[in-house]
Design a protein around this motif. Sequence first.
Motif, PDB file in Angstrom:
ATOM      1  N   ARG A  22       0.955  -1.148  -0.178  1.00  0.00           N
ATOM      2  CA  ARG A  22       0.057  -0.036   0.056  1.00  0.00           C
ATOM      3  C   ARG A  22       0.910   1.057  -0.077  1.00  0.00           C
ATOM      4  O   ARG A  22       0.509   2.309  -0.480  1.00  0.00           O
ATOM      5  N   CYS A  23       1.974   1.159   0.797  1.00  0.00           N
ATOM      6  CA  CYS A  23       2.982   2.238   0.969  1.00  0.00           C
ATOM      7  C   CYS A  23       3.583   2.686  -0.381  1.00  0.00           C
ATOM      8  O   CYS A  23       3.950   3.804  -0.598  1.00  0.00           O
ATOM      9  N   VAL A  24       4.139   1.722  -1.308  1.00  0.00           N
ATOM     10  CA  VAL A  24       4.569   1.840  -2.545  1.00  0.00           C
ATOM     11  C   VAL A  24       4.016   1.824  -3.721  1.00  0.00           C
ATOM     12  O   VAL A  24       4.685   2.164  -4.713  1.00  0.00           O
ATOM     13  N   LYS A  35      14.268   1.589  -6.049  1.00  0.00           N
ATOM     14  CA  LYS A  35      13.078   0.637  -5.361  1.00  0.00           C
ATOM     15  C   LYS A  35      13.266   0.158  -4.021  1.00  0.00           C
ATOM     16  O   LYS A  35      12.492   0.240  -3.117  1.00  0.00           O
ATOM     17  N   PHE A  36      14.530  -0.359  -3.858  1.00  0.00           N
ATOM     18  CA  PHE A  36      14.864  -1.025  -2.669  1.00  0.00           C
ATOM     19  C   PHE A  36      14.803   0.227  -1.660  1.00  0.00           C
ATOM     20  O   PHE A  36      14.460  -0.114  -0.461  1.00  0.00           O
ATOM     21  N   THR A  41      12.238   2.613   3.218  1.00  0.00           N
ATOM     22  CA  THR A  41      11.587   3.973   3.869  1.00  0.00           C
ATOM     23  C   THR A  41      10.155   3.484   4.278  1.00  0.00           C
ATOM     24  O   THR A  41       9.823   3.893   5.303  1.00  0.00           O
ATOM     25  N   ALA A  42       9.496   2.700   3.472  1.00  0.00           N
ATOM     26  CA  ALA A  42       8.252   2.469   3.511  1.00  0.00           C
ATOM     27  C   ALA A  42       8.187   1.348   4.821  1.00  0.00           C
ATOM     28  O   ALA A  42       7.359   1.652   5.528  1.00  0.00           O
ATOM     29  N   TRP A  43       8.996   0.520   4.757  1.00  0.00           N
ATOM     30  CA  TRP A  43       9.078  -0.506   5.954  1.00  0.00           C
ATOM     31  C   TRP A  43       9.322   0.168   7.156  1.00  0.00           C
ATOM     32  O   TRP A  43       8.549  -0.069   8.149  1.00  0.00           O
TER      33      TRP A  43
END
Length: 69
Positions: A22-24, A35-36, A41-43
């Motif tokens: 959902r975040c990315v 992407k990593f 960041t999202a994690w």
Amino acid sequence: MEWPSQSPDLNLIEHLWEELERCVSGIRARNADKKFSQLQTAWAQIPQSVLTNLPRRCQAVIDSRGFAD
């Protein structure tokens, strides 16, 4: 914690993956490194509530006797 016999998959990692997706979603990256970085960041921003809600989800399954009506 007691698990109902007909319990659906309550695997915590599935909820974490869903939140991460959902975040990315909709964010494009030019290469794998970008992407990593976006995923890292999202994690780090996943709310603690995703982790702490597991007992509530388990109880909802127990209350429904392991299946949805």
